[in-house]
Write an enzyme that holds these catalytic residues in place. Structure first.
Site, PDB file in Angstrom:
ATOM      1  N   ASP A 247       5.583   5.519  -9.320  1.00  0.00           N
ATOM      2  CA  ASP A 247       4.187   5.246  -8.987  1.00  0.00           C
ATOM      3  C   ASP A 247       3.225   6.345  -9.432  1.00  0.00           C
ATOM      4  O   ASP A 247       2.111   6.071  -9.866  1.00  0.00           O
ATOM      5  CB  ASP A 247       4.050   4.979  -7.486  1.00  0.00           C
ATOM      6  CG  ASP A 247       4.671   3.643  -7.099  1.00  0.00           C
ATOM      7  OD1 ASP A 247       4.696   2.740  -7.963  1.00  0.00           O
ATOM      8  OD2 ASP A 247       5.126   3.502  -5.952  1.00  0.00           O
TER       9      ASP A 247
ATOM     10  N   ARG B 189      -0.313  -0.845  -9.000  1.00  0.00           N
ATOM     11  CA  ARG B 189      -0.759   0.523  -9.305  1.00  0.00           C
ATOM     12  C   ARG B 189      -1.892   0.636 -10.330  1.00  0.00           C
ATOM     13  O   ARG B 189      -2.838   1.379 -10.111  1.00  0.00           O
ATOM     14  CB  ARG B 189       0.429   1.395  -9.729  1.00  0.00           C
ATOM     15  CG  ARG B 189       1.491   1.591  -8.644  1.00  0.00           C
ATOM     16  CD  ARG B 189       0.896   2.056  -7.337  1.00  0.00           C
ATOM     17  NE  ARG B 189       1.900   2.376  -6.326  1.00  0.00           N
ATOM     18  CZ  ARG B 189       1.893   1.911  -5.094  1.00  0.00           C
ATOM     19  NH1 ARG B 189       0.947   1.081  -4.697  1.00  0.00           N
ATOM     20  NH2 ARG B 189       2.823   2.271  -4.230  1.00  0.00           N
TER      21      ARG B 189
ATOM     22  N   ASP C  45       2.572   9.992   4.485  1.00  0.00           N
ATOM     23  CA  ASP C  45       2.343  10.803   3.286  1.00  0.00           C
ATOM     24  C   ASP C  45       0.860  11.048   3.022  1.00  0.00           C
ATOM     25  O   ASP C  45       0.418  12.183   2.856  1.00  0.00           O
ATOM     26  CB  ASP C  45       2.948  10.125   2.049  1.00  0.00           C
ATOM     27  CG  ASP C  45       4.473  10.210   2.022  1.00  0.00           C
ATOM     28  OD1 ASP C  45       5.028  11.119   2.661  1.00  0.00           O
ATOM     29  OD2 ASP C  45       5.098   9.361   1.359  1.00  0.00           O
TER      30      ASP C  45
ATOM     31  N   SER D  77      10.697   3.594   3.293  1.00  0.00           N
ATOM     32  CA  SER D  77       9.427   3.663   2.583  1.00  0.00           C
ATOM     33  C   SER D  77       9.118   2.259   2.079  1.00  0.00           C
ATOM     34  O   SER D  77       9.927   1.645   1.382  1.00  0.00           O
ATOM     35  CB  SER D  77       9.546   4.645   1.414  1.00  0.00           C
ATOM     36  OG  SER D  77       8.476   4.447   0.532  1.00  0.00           O
TER      37      SER D  77
HETATM   38  N1  ARG Z   1      10.947   0.950  -7.245  1.00  0.00           N
HETATM   39  C1  ARG Z   1       9.815   0.102  -7.151  1.00  0.00           C
HETATM   40  C2  ARG Z   1       8.871   0.326  -8.294  1.00  0.00           C
HETATM   41  O1  ARG Z   1       9.015   1.273  -8.976  1.00  0.00           O
HETATM   42  C3  ARG Z   1       9.150   0.176  -5.837  1.00  0.00           C
HETATM   43  C4  ARG Z   1       8.427   1.410  -5.500  1.00  0.00           C
HETATM   44  C5  ARG Z   1       8.033   1.347  -4.093  1.00  0.00           C
HETATM   45  N2  ARG Z   1       7.067   2.301  -3.736  1.00  0.00           N
HETATM   46  C6  ARG Z   1       6.962   2.752  -2.493  1.00  0.00           C
HETATM   47  N3  ARG Z   1       5.962   3.526  -2.219  1.00  0.00           N
HETATM   48  N4  ARG Z   1       7.821   2.447  -1.550  1.00  0.00           N
HETATM   49  O2  ARG Z   1       7.990  -0.444  -8.557  1.00  0.00           O
END
Ligand code: ARG
Length: 390
Positions: free
Chosen positions: A122, A93, A14, A174
């Site tokens: 995110d 984050r 990405d 991912s």
């Molecule tokens: N669902 C989780 C969260 O919102 C994990 C997100 C994972 N992100 C990723 N880029 N795979 O914190």
């Protein structure tokens, strides 16, 4: 002069496509990568970014800051989203946002960019944090704009722009990884009825293949913060790294859940958080010994709100600062030892001890030495039952 943008860069498919896309849009690109313990080769990452034509590469070791300022406050708060998720990605984050904003200020850039999808949490976390640190910075989110719909399309786009994709092509998942845990989504996992294949796990051993005897993890806390593991004083990064290995080797820390995303959809997520699961349990067990009943029960309400706030991207908010004050007050007595038994995927507390323990054997015992005044129970029950008597 070209517009300068600081891109949050992981080196994955990405964000590599983001580099190509931003270049096409005429940006001068500086990549920013925070090391939160994702264990990647930073020399390679730096080379890859430069090969893609970025003008400068930032790589910052934020592991200590991550644990001290983000993970441990959340641990002390007992923050576990929807009863299961220790929030590894969600806690990373706001710190990455801090790093991006700091880099933007240093470089006098007016733009920041990220490779988050347009339907995840995110993007919200990064952008809300960035806005609360400096609302003048403009955000570019290529994945919300570029119209590439599938991973295959991205791979094609990358190839057309001479971006190497060898490794990322194989995995349909991912993944996000830091010291507090690993998040895995996509591929076959999108079917919540389907058991996850063994291949997705990296931090935790298959419980069926774990040793036939348990390991113990004795964790010492000082005011809510873990400071020793099995008798050895360790700095945060060393302690979490060691505990991840010890608990993970015993299959501890696998989480399979359907969670409610901030953007209104349900998603099936797999997490691995060996140290996170072990430490939350140990911390709760110590609190059960030292917190008075009312504080302990009220703190559960705070824990839940704290988890929602972190999940929902409101780390940089007045409520978080206020809740931290409450939590810190409760942690004054959270000092002591917890012994965990780790065995084939299970993690149970088998002992706890504290100089501030409120447990009184002379009141609890059913043996000799009982000091509990049973004669007072009769009057107590009479009054306690008053509202319900018919
Ligand atoms: N669902 C989780 C969260 O919102 C994990 C997100 C994972 N992100 C990723 N880029 N795979 O914190």
């Amino acid at each position: 002069m070209k517009k300068k943008v600081i891109l949050a860069y992981s080196g994955g498919l990405d964000t590599s496509c983001c580099v190509a896309w931003l270049k096409e849009k005429g940006f001068d690109i500086i990549t920013y990568t925070a090391d939160l313990g994702q264990g990647i080769n930073f020399a390679q990452l730096s080379k890859k970014a430069k090969d893609c034509g970025v003008s400068k590469v930032y790589i910052q070791d934020l592991k200590g800051r991550f644990l001290k300022d983000f993970v441990f406050p959340a641990l002390c708060a007992g923050a576990i989203y929807e009863g299961k998720y220790p929030l590894a990605t969600a806690l990373g984050r706001p710190l990455i946002a801090e790093g991006l904003v700091e880099a933007a200020h240093k470089e006098k850039a007016n733009y920041i960019a990220h490779g988050c999808t347009g339907k995840g949490n995110d993007q919200v976390r990064l952008e809300v944090s960035a806005a609360s640190l400096d609302k003048k910075l403009k955000v570019v989110a290529p994945l919300r704009e570029w119209g590439l719909k599938t991973r295959e399309e991205e791979i094609k786009y990358a190839k057309a722009h001479q971006i190497e994709v060898a490794a990322s092509k194989k995995s349909p998942y991912s993944v996000d990884l830091n010291l507090w845990g690993r998040s895995i989504e996509c591929g076959i996992l999108e079917n919540p009825a389907q058991e996850p294949p063994e291949e997705i796990y990296q931090l935790t051993k298959n419980p069926l293949k774990c040793a036939n005897k348990p390991d113990y993890a004795t964790i010492e806390f000082a005011r809510g913060i873990p400071v020793k593991l099995n008798g050895k004083g360790l700095a945060p990064v060393a302690l979490i790294t060691k505990l991840n290995k010890l608990a993970g080797d015993n299959g501890v820390g696998r989480i399979d859940m359907v969670e409610n995303r901030l953007v209104g959809i349900k998603s099936r997520e797999i997490y691995e958080a060996p140290a996170g699961v072990a430490l939350h349990l140990a911390h709760q067990e110590l609190e059960s010994l030292v917190l008075d009943k009312e504080s302990a029960q009220f703190k559960k309400v705070v824990a839940d709100r704290y988890a929602q706030l972190v999940y929902n991207g409101l780390w940089h908010s007045p409520l978080r600062a206020a809740l931290d004050k409450f939590v810190n007050e409760t942690q004054k007595k959270v000092t002591g030892l917890v012994k965990l038994k780790l065995y084939k995927g299970s993690c149970v507390c088998v002992g706890r001890n504290s100089p501030h323990s409120l447990y009184k054997k002379e009141l609890a015992t059913y043996e000799a030495g009982d000091k509990f005044d049973k004669s007072a129970a009769e009057g107590f029950i009479k009054i306690w039952s008053l509202p319900y008597q018919k």
